[in-house]
Scaffold this active site. Sequence first.
Site, PDB file in Angstrom:
ATOM      1  N   PRO A 172       1.181   3.782  -6.144  1.00  0.00           N
ATOM      2  CA  PRO A 172       1.956   3.220  -5.023  1.00  0.00           C
ATOM      3  C   PRO A 172       1.780   3.952  -3.694  1.00  0.00           C
ATOM      4  CG  PRO A 172       3.387   4.515  -6.411  1.00  0.00           C
ATOM      5  CD  PRO A 172       2.046   4.518  -7.087  1.00  0.00           C
ATOM      6  N   CYS A 173       0.596   3.866  -3.111  1.00  0.00           N
ATOM      7  CA  CYS A 173       0.366   4.505  -1.822  1.00  0.00           C
ATOM      8  C   CYS A 173       1.208   3.859  -0.722  1.00  0.00           C
ATOM      9  CB  CYS A 173      -1.113   4.466  -1.458  1.00  0.00           C
ATOM     10  SG  CYS A 173      -1.872   2.837  -1.509  1.00  0.00           S
TER      11      CYS A 173
END
Length: 268
Positions: free
Chosen positions: A218-219
């Site tokens: 989850p950047c």
Amino acid sequence: EIAHVLGLSPTHAQRVFTRWAGVSPKRFLEFLTVKAAKTRLDESRSILDTSHDVGLSGSGRLHDHMVNVDAVTPGEYKSKGYGVNIIYGTHDTRFGACLLAMTDRGITYLAFAIDGDVDELLQDLERRWPRATLQRDTKRTRMPLNAIFPGNGNHGGTTNNLFLRGTNFQLKVWEALLCIPSGHTTTYQHIATTIGLPTAARAVGNAVGANPVSFLIPCHRVIQSAGVIGNYRWGPARKKAMLGWEAAQYQSDNSSLSRPLPWRERGG
């Protein structure tokens, strides 16, 4: 020798260099050695000749350097995916069209199309794995995709494995990203501190941008210290949509809380 040239003690020189570069001089030299080795391997030099060219005693030393820096062996780098079978498929999701690719060892690529251009995603996948065998199989990629983007009423975690190629530093950053809970956000500086390199926030930003598996790693949950959403490889509007959707899901499951809590560093 470097400290002598600078007129500093070895300890002070190491401190100054590490503060400036974010890595120790020894680690920096490892990166340069591996970079030089990659150039020679790209020129079809043998692994043994490459080892000697970059000043190492043999292929075993080059193996240790490349695993330490890139998390791949010299043979794996030289093969550029030769012998690896990758299946891929394009799908529509709540966040737009995407391309998902996987091997028998796990998901290796998930990216969203900019302006619907999925062909560009396939070209990017081919650049990352130039000698791998790519096969389109949307039916087989649909199951892991549905686990990542489940239907209404089910937005829990997935059981998908990941198969990633990246530097040791990138892998550390991506591992830290996986620890950010859905509905929460953190900053580049916080990630840098979490992995033990508080001066490397800029390098963390580069590693976040190099993430090959969007959403699952989850950047999008990393924002700027000032609270600004910031850039996103697949578009800031998509990043806002992801954060908004996750915040809504979090509040739905935690109705007693008025808003998502900021992510905090893990203990230990």
